[in-house]
Design a protein around this motif. Structure first.
Motif, PDB file in Angstrom:
ATOM      1  N   VAL A   1       0.618  -1.228   0.020  1.00 29.83           N
ATOM      2  CA  VAL A   1       0.208  -0.189  -0.013  1.00 29.83           C
ATOM      3  C   VAL A   1       1.024   0.989  -0.419  1.00 29.83           C
ATOM      4  O   VAL A   1       1.593   1.374   0.880  1.00 29.83           O
ATOM      5  N   GLY A  42      -5.386   0.605   3.751  1.00 30.34           N
ATOM      6  CA  GLY A  42      -4.538  -1.471   3.600  1.00 30.34           C
ATOM      7  C   GLY A  42      -5.720  -2.097   4.691  1.00 30.34           C
ATOM      8  O   GLY A  42      -5.898  -2.965   3.075  1.00 30.34           O
ATOM      9  N   ALA A  44       2.098  -7.569   3.933  1.00 27.13           N
ATOM     10  CA  ALA A  44       1.481  -6.838   3.663  1.00 27.13           C
ATOM     11  C   ALA A  44       3.672  -6.606   4.277  1.00 27.13           C
ATOM     12  O   ALA A  44       3.951  -6.247   4.784  1.00 27.13           O
TER      13      ALA A  44
END
Length: 583
Positions: A78, A141, A175
């Motif tokens: 992100v 995100g 992530a």
């Protein structure tokens, strides 16, 4: 993870695995076509309307995934930088076909991992590139993670459009990202969003107050803070009230407050496993960010692994490319595919002790012998201190100039008879008075002596690009897997600032409430310097610098204070931990 691990055939199909022919750890293999991969965009609803246009904000999530009837985990980055600034050493930006289909996905994650049975999703933070809304990075995100788990709506257009579901996703997400992207990953883990299994923050921020305010001293003028430089044209106008609100909640006086507490992720690291990378020569995101977060992960029992270098604001991909890709591959296989490859049982820390000399350690920081040094008026640095030192604040002078004795008080110890390793987070106690009601403090710990060091002193990366390229995964005409090779950028230096710290003396009693100083009255303040892991060679001297405003750090648009500081050296000291070098 919702893969059907109970059936070997389904396991091989879904994860891209090869049957083990030996005792080698299981790993995902490149069995899917990268050229034929599905490339699409989903605009994911956040549930908020930060830009106040009367519509729910939508996050543009560009997806690349195997063109097969399989459910796959997701590697998610992100970022606000896909259009304005680019990602990676070559500043790659997203590119699109005339119909809007994503073509180039920056970095190597898609090239390498999609053939191995992963999807890669690159999401634009609210208000950047093709997203609407404003800069709410963690919310952006989390919205994508929620969509991947069936908890949020998405559409095939930025406005209106048909619903898009993520039935192809297992719901397990990792992530990853450098700098701001890494900070977002850390924030997402702190939020506890279900489905986020692991994060890989690279030079990421865990404490936003410490990144933007140095112990009560704001680093930039209000007009030079915020996220507007990343906004698309629409958000640049619509998000002015949002940005003004954030600045109002943050305040301008340097006080810690409820806003800063809300974006301080260290006290609540979450439960997602963490592979973290940090350079001890990074002055963009200083290593104190890593040190405090790493300690918190340990206290919380979170599975963790660290790559620590002497470089600057640099991705490990550009330091030890093959080793980093292998580690990242095994990390994602373990936490997103559930493969018991033992990566979590390997040494927890991969450390570059000196340039290009790496070692594996069980933990960090090491056990050390605590040492306290004190300055004396004659310029000595030793077990006792005495006298005073006076410094006129000059915001045009940098800490590197301080090290040469300009506009700072400089103290040095005796030559070291043997090499020593300083590791951990040093702290300094300063007793000083100002002739004005305000004063900034700057302190630096210095290794004096000639050495070849990574070129990071003036925000350098510590690497240099070569003319050759190496390839990591599969390519298309629009998205190459081949990246510029790099080498260590060494310079011969007569000193190296190995740790530094800054503060507003008016916050001596509490970061929550600063106060005007009484001119001439001495105040004592203790604060932490940037973390380090540094080997001081035999014959070198340790130095301590005491100064005011560091022109290398503070925004020149800030008002000049015009004060003169007087340091009480008998009540000033620096403390750190010593041990034997690994090499």
């Amino acid at each position: 993870m919702r893969l059907l691990l109970g059936f070997l055939g389904s396991l091989l199909l879904t994860a891209g695995l090869a049957p083990a022919a030996s005792a080698a750890p299981p790993e995902s293999r490149p069995i899917y076509s990268y050229a034929d991969a599905i490339r699409e965009t989903a605009w994911v609803e956040t549930g908020t309307d930060h830009d106040h246009d009367g519509r729910i904000d939508r996050i543009a999530a560009d997806v690349i995934r195997p063109a097969a009837r399989v459910r796959v985990p997701v590697i998610l980055d992100v970022s606000p930088y896909y259009a304005c600034c680019g990602r990676g050493n070559e500043a790659q930006k997203k590119t699109y076909a005339p119909d809007g289909t994503p073509q180039q996905f920056p970095l190597f994650y898609d090239n390498y991992f999609v053939p191995r049975g992963y999807a890669v999703v690159l999401a634009d933070v609210g208000g950047t590139n093709r997203s609407s809304g404003c800069f709410a990075d963690v919310e952006s995100g989390n919205a994508v993670v929620n969509w991947l788990n069936g908890r949020a709506k998405a559409f095939d257009a930025p406005d209106g459009g048909s619903p898009v579901t993520a039935g192809w996703a297992t719901g397990d997400v990792g992530a990853i990202g450098k700098s701001q992207d890494g900070a977002t990953a850390i924030g997402m883990a702190a939020s506890g969003v279900p489905g986020l299994k692991t994060i890989v923050p690279i030079e990421g921020v865990a404490d936003n107050y410490a990144q933007l305010v140095a112990n009560g001293a704001p680093l930039a003028a209000p007009e030079n803070t915020g996220s507007s430089f990343t906004y698309n044209a629409r958000a640049a106008e619509l998000c002015k009230p949002f940005e003004a609100d954030v600045k109002a909640r943050a305040g301008t006086n340097g006080d810690y407050n409820a806003y800063w507490q809300s974006v301080h992720y260290v006290p609540r690291p979450g439960q997602a496993s963490v592979l973290i990378a940090q350079g001890f020569g990074d002055w963009v995101v200083a290593p104190n960010q890593f040190a405090s977060y790493w300690d918190a992960l340990g206290r919380a029992g979170v599975p963790r692994k660290a790559w620590l270098s002497q470089a600057g604001h640099t991705d490990p991909f550009d330091l030890q490319r093959a080793q980093w890709v292998e580690t990242l591959h095994r990390w994602f296989d373990r936490w997103l595919l559930g493969l018991r490859n033992g990566v979590e049982h390997q040494p927890a820390v991969h450390l570059e002790a000196t340039p290009d000399h790496w070692t594996d350690l069980r933990g960090w920081p090491p056990a050390t012998l605590p040492v306290t040094l004190r300055p004396s008026a004659g310029g000595a640095l030793g077990p006792t201190g005495s006298g005073t030192a006076t410094v006129a604040d000059d915001p045009a002078v940098t800490r590197e100039q301080w090290a040469a004795g300009v506009s700072a008080a400089r103290f040095t110890g005796a030559p070291l008879p043997a090499p020593v390793r300083i590791a951990g987070s040093p702290s300094v106690t300063v007793t000083a008075s100002s002739d004005k009601p305000v004063a900034r403090l700057g302190v630096a710990l210095v290794d004096y002596g000639p050495a070849d060091v990574r070129n990071t002193a003036d925000y350098g990366s510590g690497i240099r690009n070569l003319a050759t390229r190496s390839c990591w995964g599969s390519s298309t005409a629009a998205d190459s897997a081949c990246f510029l090779d790099t080498a260590t950028d060494l310079v011969r230096a007569d000193h190296r600032i190995v740790a530094a710290g800054w503060a507003d003396l008016g916050h001596h009693a509490s970061l929550w409430h600063g106060e005007p100083l009484v001119p001439g009255r001495a105040y004592t303040m203790t604060f932490t310097l940037t973390a380090l892991d540094h080997v001081v060679p035999a014959g070198h001297r340790l130095g301590l610098l005491l100064g005011g405003t560091d022109g290398q750090l503070f925004d020149p648009a800030l008002p000049a204070l015009g004060d003169t500081l007087t340091f009480d050296l008998a009540r000033t000291s620096v403390g750190f931990g010593l041990t034997h070098p690994e090499h």
